[in-house]
Design an enzyme around this catalytic site. Sequence first.
Site, mmCIF file in Angstrom:
data_model
loop_
_atom_site.group_PDB
_atom_site.id
_atom_site.type_symbol
_atom_site.label_atom_id
_atom_site.label_comp_id
_atom_site.label_asym_id
_atom_site.label_seq_id
_atom_site.Cartn_x
_atom_site.Cartn_y
_atom_site.Cartn_z
ATOM 1 N N LYS A 1 -27.590 -80.576 29.858
ATOM 2 C CA LYS A 1 -28.438 -79.753 28.995
ATOM 3 C C LYS A 1 -29.832 -79.538 29.583
ATOM 4 O O LYS A 1 -30.494 -78.564 29.253
ATOM 5 C CB LYS A 1 -28.512 -80.360 27.606
ATOM 6 C CG LYS A 1 -27.134 -80.325 26.934
ATOM 7 C CD LYS A 1 -27.152 -80.675 25.471
ATOM 8 C CE LYS A 1 -25.796 -80.446 24.849
ATOM 9 N NZ LYS A 1 -24.767 -81.414 25.312
HETATM 10 C C1 LIG Z 1 -23.406 -81.095 25.198
HETATM 11 C C2 LIG Z 1 -22.445 -81.791 26.082
HETATM 12 C C3 LIG Z 1 -21.115 -81.341 26.236
HETATM 13 C C4 LIG Z 1 -20.568 -80.140 25.486
HETATM 14 O O1 LIG Z 1 -21.138 -78.934 25.936
HETATM 15 P P1 LIG Z 1 -21.012 -77.606 25.054
HETATM 16 O O2 LIG Z 1 -21.902 -76.619 25.697
HETATM 17 O O3 LIG Z 1 -21.478 -77.995 23.672
HETATM 18 O O4 LIG Z 1 -19.579 -77.203 25.065
HETATM 19 C C5 LIG Z 1 -20.284 -82.028 27.105
HETATM 20 N N1 LIG Z 1 -20.706 -83.113 27.771
HETATM 21 C C6 LIG Z 1 -21.973 -83.585 27.661
HETATM 22 C C7 LIG Z 1 -22.364 -84.800 28.415
HETATM 23 C C8 LIG Z 1 -22.886 -82.956 26.813
HETATM 24 O O5 LIG Z 1 -24.133 -83.438 26.683
#
Ligand SMILES: *Cc1c(COP(=O)(O)O)cnc(C)c1O
Length: 448
Positions: free
Chosen positions: A97
Amino acid sequence: MLLEGLAPDGGLYVPVELPLLNEAALRSFAGQSFAEVATQVMLPYVTPDYEPDEFAALVERSYENFDHPDVAPLRVLNQATGEWLLELFWGPTLAFKDVALQLLGNLFERELTAKSREVTIIGATSGDTGSAAIEAMRGREGIQLFMLHPRGRVSEIQRLQMTTVDAPNIYNLAIEGTFDDCQDLVKAMFADTEFRERHTLSAVNSINWARVMAQTVYYVTAAVGLGAPSSPVAFSVPTGNFGNIYAGHIAREMGVPISQLILATNVNDILTRAFETGSLQLSDVIATASPAMDIQVSSNFERLLFELLGRDGPALSALMERFRLLGHIELTPDVLEAFQELFDAMSLDDEATSHVIAEVYDQAGVILDPHTAVGVGVGRAVRADPEVPLVMLACAHAAKFPETVEGALGERPLQPNRLQALAGLPERIDVLPNDLEAVQAFIDERRS
Ligand SMILES: *Cc1c(COP(=O)(O)O)cnc(C)c1O
């Protein structure tokens, strides 16, 4: 549009037209830095708001705090079978993120300073999003961030990543309740028009289009690194809110030769079930070893549906309204067929995920985090063409989930410096009851 999460009709923003990347553009990216490619991929989306030079400098700044010079490096998992990891965890909070949120922080600040505006960002987190948003917004002009988390229900690492940030514009609210309670409080504050306007509330959740845009970049760099535009690439993506994989879909629509996009879910498998049966059916959220994917309503899926419905806004709103009301909807045969043509999908339970962590450690000496392991297990199972390189998105550093890794391997992953440095730092945290008035009063007081 950057500062508002939702469009006035309650739906999500999508661009009228996608800028295309032709073969010459893709070819020119070979050998360029991540920030250089990112600037060119995203520039059409921010023109005419930004001059190319200003935008290039902003992108450069967004990625200078990453611990790897390539920002999102490819790492070989198995040369013989053409399996790769795309490591997206080199940012400040060790999860993917950061790639979008570090950029978003700079975009927000620039927008607010230009318009002499201030916003109050509120959000709810079960862990990863909170720390990434806090790192992105710390110390920024014109922004106050209130992040709600369920008290005692986030991991120690996740809590420390949020509460040890020493910045006067960041507030960690530990709510006496569950994650759903936190989300309900945030929704209620947005629904309170007077409160929303008084504080110019804003959100940074994964429905923000700028996040999708930023996430398309690593699909481009990975594909180019493995031979695009001359040869195609397949991606396997662990999925919760459908944000990351939707960015892959957009990259493909923009012209990146992606031959297969694999949607990997844990047992919170609403999307996999929809893919198999055409029925989008809510069920209860189950806590798993991959908590960032413990989601039932995948917000960005609405964006894909918009496209599959021929960009018919009113038809989409009617469908989403029915879904909110009934908890299930049926996709028509042609919509289902289009969905199945664009993606493949499968889910993996915790036991199988743990098995993947052990297997990959044996085979390659690489320690996967549980989210990445879901993507690897599913990717291997549904890969269509062994001649096409398979890239599996590594979404978090294994050290963020030490208990799960220990359960699979019998030992804990080494802690990178960024995590070691958190131990013993003072924590900044305010405990509040699960009560809308109390939370609003707290925000009123801090904002006055
Ligand atoms: C947020 C997250 C996901 C999921 O991603 P999306 O964009 O919500 O599908 C998967 N793995 C990790 C480690 C995350 O922080």
